[in-house]
Write an enzyme that holds these catalytic residues in place. Structure first.
Site, PDB file in Angstrom:
ATOM      1  N   GLN A   9      -6.561  -6.082  -9.951  1.00 46.56           N
ATOM      2  CA  GLN A   9      -7.110  -7.556 -10.378  1.00 46.56           C
ATOM      3  C   GLN A   9      -7.508  -7.567 -11.458  1.00 46.56           C
ATOM      4  O   GLN A   9      -7.934  -6.732 -12.229  1.00 46.56           O
ATOM      5  CB  GLN A   9      -8.387  -7.377  -9.462  1.00 46.56           C
ATOM      6  N   SER A  87      -5.870   0.622  -8.454  1.00 50.91           N
ATOM      7  CA  SER A  87      -6.486  -0.041  -7.481  1.00 50.91           C
ATOM      8  C   SER A  87      -5.670  -1.066  -6.547  1.00 50.91           C
ATOM      9  O   SER A  87      -4.766  -0.512  -5.677  1.00 50.91           O
ATOM     10  CB  SER A  87      -7.713  -0.946  -8.258  1.00 50.91           C
ATOM     11  N   LEU A  88      -5.818  -2.433  -6.366  1.00 47.43           N
ATOM     12  CA  LEU A  88      -4.664  -3.106  -5.656  1.00 47.43           C
ATOM     13  C   LEU A  88      -3.265  -2.751  -5.849  1.00 47.43           C
ATOM     14  O   LEU A  88      -2.638  -2.819  -5.240  1.00 47.43           O
ATOM     15  CB  LEU A  88      -5.383  -4.479  -6.148  1.00 47.43           C
ATOM     16  N   ARG A 112      -7.190  -6.700   3.156  1.00 50.84           N
ATOM     17  CA  ARG A 112      -8.236  -6.065   2.066  1.00 50.84           C
ATOM     18  C   ARG A 112      -9.042  -7.057   1.331  1.00 50.84           C
ATOM     19  O   ARG A 112     -10.379  -6.877   1.139  1.00 50.84           O
ATOM     20  CB  ARG A 112      -7.227  -5.207   1.216  1.00 50.84           C
ATOM     21  N   HIS A 195     -14.881  -0.244  -5.375  1.00 49.16           N
ATOM     22  CA  HIS A 195     -14.700   1.276  -5.539  1.00 49.16           C
ATOM     23  C   HIS A 195     -16.201   1.942  -5.860  1.00 49.16           C
ATOM     24  O   HIS A 195     -16.529   2.424  -6.402  1.00 49.16           O
ATOM     25  CB  HIS A 195     -13.905   1.638  -6.844  1.00 49.16           C
ATOM     26  N   GLN A 244      -9.636   4.716  -0.680  1.00 54.08           N
ATOM     27  CA  GLN A 244      -9.512   4.036  -1.855  1.00 54.08           C
ATOM     28  C   GLN A 244     -10.821   2.809  -2.376  1.00 54.08           C
ATOM     29  O   GLN A 244     -10.989   2.977  -3.408  1.00 54.08           O
ATOM     30  CB  GLN A 244      -8.158   3.458  -1.988  1.00 54.08           C
TER      31      GLN A 244
END
Length: 292
Positions: A9, A87-88, A112, A195, A244
């Protein structure tokens, strides 16, 4: 050895993916299929939407995923020795390496995004970038803040960490980081504490969807955010993906491990060049480029 890396992101921009859509039949097929799966024309928002529209989590995440996966699908000589995503971006990496199908990957990313949005609304929270402080010092200061949740969330490169937590906790942490010698402690314009333990409701929601999704043997190892290690076992990959959302993104450690395992060239698949910049800060000898 070639490592393909996929951004998270923040790398979105108006007009993203339009060139891929217009120049490649396969990319157009994926974009059109995404519109059908999502039930709205994400391509319209990507190609002509405002910055504000693109910033919405429910749009941003599938948009970056779609751009990244389409770019990998049409890239010349796409034959990775290893992959990783920030991440993503880990979802994009799993689709590009054939662990997940495109359809399943997109459905998980959208779920998500919606789960994270709900978690953000339930617990107002935020993130901040900390520049110019040792990783250990950042972790130590986060741990010293009582009665508030504050954790190191993204280990992006040496001297650049992102912390995540409650609004008050981040405020206190930023003051403490500056007092400890941080060059900058900048609150980020994000909707919540990604996170961190504050994402637990989203993790619970996403966990069931991940468990119900088919994970296959991929074409190369995937270096995952939660432990910065290479994984090829579908069951291990699944479990790491569930963790995650509440665990830190170990990006520095992932790149260091990929280099230790033989990666010499990092190719970024997706919008922007953020990861190329981070890779060069982690290892100056690494060659970087965008996928073509």
């Amino acid at each position: 050895m070639k490592a393909y890396v996929f951004p998270g992101q923040g790398s979105q921009f108006t007009g993203m993916g339009k060139d891929l859509y217009e120049q490649h039949t396969e990319a157009k097929r994926l974009f059109d299929k995404a519109n059908d799966i999502l039930g709205f024309n994400i391509t319209d928002i990507m190609f002509t939407g405002t910055e504000e529209e693109l910033k919405r989590t429910r749009v941003t995440q599938p948009a970056i995923f779609l751009h990244s996966v389409a770019q990998a699908a049409v890239a010349k000589d796409f034959n990775p020795d290893m992959v990783a995503g920030h991440s993503l971006g880990e979802f994009s990496a799993l689709v590009a390496s054939k662990v997940l199908s495109f359809e399943d990957g997109l459905k998980l990313v959208y779920k998500r995004a919606l789960a994270m949005q709900m978690a953000c609304e339930a617990n107002p929270s935020t993130m901040a970038a900390i520049l110019g402080l040792e990783d250990d010092k950042v972790v130590e200061i986060c741990a010293s803040i009582e009665d508030e949740i504050v954790v190191a969330a993204n280990f992006n490169c040496p001297g650049q960490l992102v912390i995540s937590g409650s609004n008050r906790g981040i405020e206190i942490a930023c003051e403490k980081m500056k007092a400890a010698g941080a060059k900058r402690a900048l609150p980020l314009p994000v909707g919540g504490a990604f996170h961190s333990p504050l994402m637990k409701p989203a993790e619970v929601e996403l966990a069931q969807a991940i468990k119900d999704t088919t994970f296959s043997d991929g074409i190369c190892p995937v270096y995952q955010n939660v432990d910065a290690r290479p994984h090829t076992d579908p069951q291990e990959i699944r479990q790491n993906l569930i963790k995650q959302l509440t665990a830190p993104v170990l990006w520095t450690q992932s790149v260091q491990q990929m280099v230790a395992d033989g990666a010499t060239h990092f190719v970024e698949c997706g919008p922007g060049k953020v990861l190329q910049g981070l890779v060069k800060k982690i290892d100056r000898t690494a060659e970087v480029s965008s996928a073509e």
